[in-house]
Design an enzyme around this catalytic site. Structure first.
Site, short mmCIF file in Angstrom:
data_model
loop_
_atom_site.label_atom_id
_atom_site.label_comp_id
_atom_site.label_asym_id
_atom_site.label_seq_id
_atom_site.Cartn_x
_atom_site.Cartn_y
_atom_site.Cartn_z
N PRO A 171 0.83 -1.21 0.00
CA PRO A 171 0.00 0.00 0.00
C PRO A 171 0.86 1.26 0.00
CG PRO A 171 -0.01 -1.02 2.16
CD PRO A 171 0.77 -1.93 1.27
N GLU A 172 0.42 2.24 -0.75
CA GLU A 172 1.08 3.54 -0.75
C GLU A 172 0.17 4.54 -0.04
OE1 GLU A 172 2.87 4.76 -4.40
OE2 GLU A 172 3.46 2.73 -4.95
#
Ligand SMILES: [Zn+2]
Length: 276
Positions: free
Chosen positions: A2-3
């Site tokens: 995840p960013e």
């Protein structure tokens, strides 16, 4: 992995279920994730009220009313699942724990379950500051990010632009996917030396960083509406990208093939003719 937009989406999805709620029970189903859980995790969190959720870089912060803050990082495969009376109507019954449900937080009638098959996630607590947040750079949506800031930070840095933007101590929360997209919109080569950026190019990068992240957060918001209400799961969602993961497909601007290259051990996707 995840960013920033994924973590922001998770934070926004969880906040209405958590804020103002008391943690009635915290169950740890193993000794730790990437690191052992701190010994006082359970006693510090149980009984406390979650006053506010916050995202800082790619970390989720659960601020508690007893001056502790619980820090969570989703690692490679972490996700939260929310179950309460509302989601149970979709499930018809409360779902049972699975093998990778490592942490269960009960907030009265709502249950928050942390699932992480690969266990690269982090769960920790802190009071004043946490070492993982000490060297984190400016938030992309804060006033701290502006053309002059990027320009100043890039002076003397002969590192490729892609690596420069991935440096978490400069801008917080940017990862491989969105940096590829930001560079494409900015028409800048991932291999360009950071030191060669002009002030105008820094302005372009600032604007496109916010544009790309905002669009992803918007997409995340709609994926929450589509999925979270039904399955109660919060974690990842898919996007339409211009260049990322589009090797050999036509560039949306010039129709030439998108190129995939190895850069710092990661794949870089870009258009050779549009990005200079
Ligand atoms: Zn192109």
């Amino acid at each position: 992995m995840p960013e920033l937009p994924e973590v922001e989406t998770v934070m926004r999805g969880l906040a209405p279920f958590c804020e103002g709620k008391r943690v009635t029970r915290l169950t740890l189903n193993r000794e730790g994730l990437r690191f052992p859980f701190p010994p006082r995790l359970k006693e510090s969190v149980e009984g406390a009220i979650i006053t506010r959720l916050e995202r800082r870089a790619k970390y989720l912060l659960f601020h508690l009313d007893n001056s502790w803050t619980m820090l969570s990082h989703l690692g490679m495969s972490g996700s939260f699942r929310v179950e309460n009376a509302a989601t149970a109507t979709f499930h018809h019954e409360r779902s049972r724990l699975t093998a990778h449900d490592h942490v269960v937080m009960e907030l009265g009638d709502t249950t928050l379950t942390y699932n992480d098959p690969r266990r690269f996630g982090v769960l920790d607590i802190f009071k004043d500051h946490h070492k993982m947040l000490d060297n984190v750079g400016v938030e992309p949506f804060s006033n701290g990010l502006h053309a002059a800031y990027i320009h100043e930070k890039s002076r003397g840095r002969k590192t490729p632009l892609k690596n420069f933007l991935l440096d978490q101590s400069i801008i917080a929360g940017l990862g491989n996917i969105y940096v590829c997209e930001i560079l494409f919109l900015s028409k800048l080569s991932p291999f360009k030396s950071a030191n060669d950026l002009t002030l105008h190019e820094c302005e372009t990068l600032t604007n496109n960083t916010r544009t790309v992240l905002s669009l992803a957060i918007e997409a995340g918001g709609s994926s929450l509406k589509d999925h979270a209400g039904v399955t109660g799961e919060l974690g990842y969602f898919s996007h339409k990208f211009n260049v990322y993961d589009r090797e050999n497909m036509p560039c949306p601007a010039c129709k030439r093939c998108i190129i995939r290259a190895k850069q710092g051990g990661r794949s870089t996707f870009y258009c050779e003719s549009c990005q200079k």
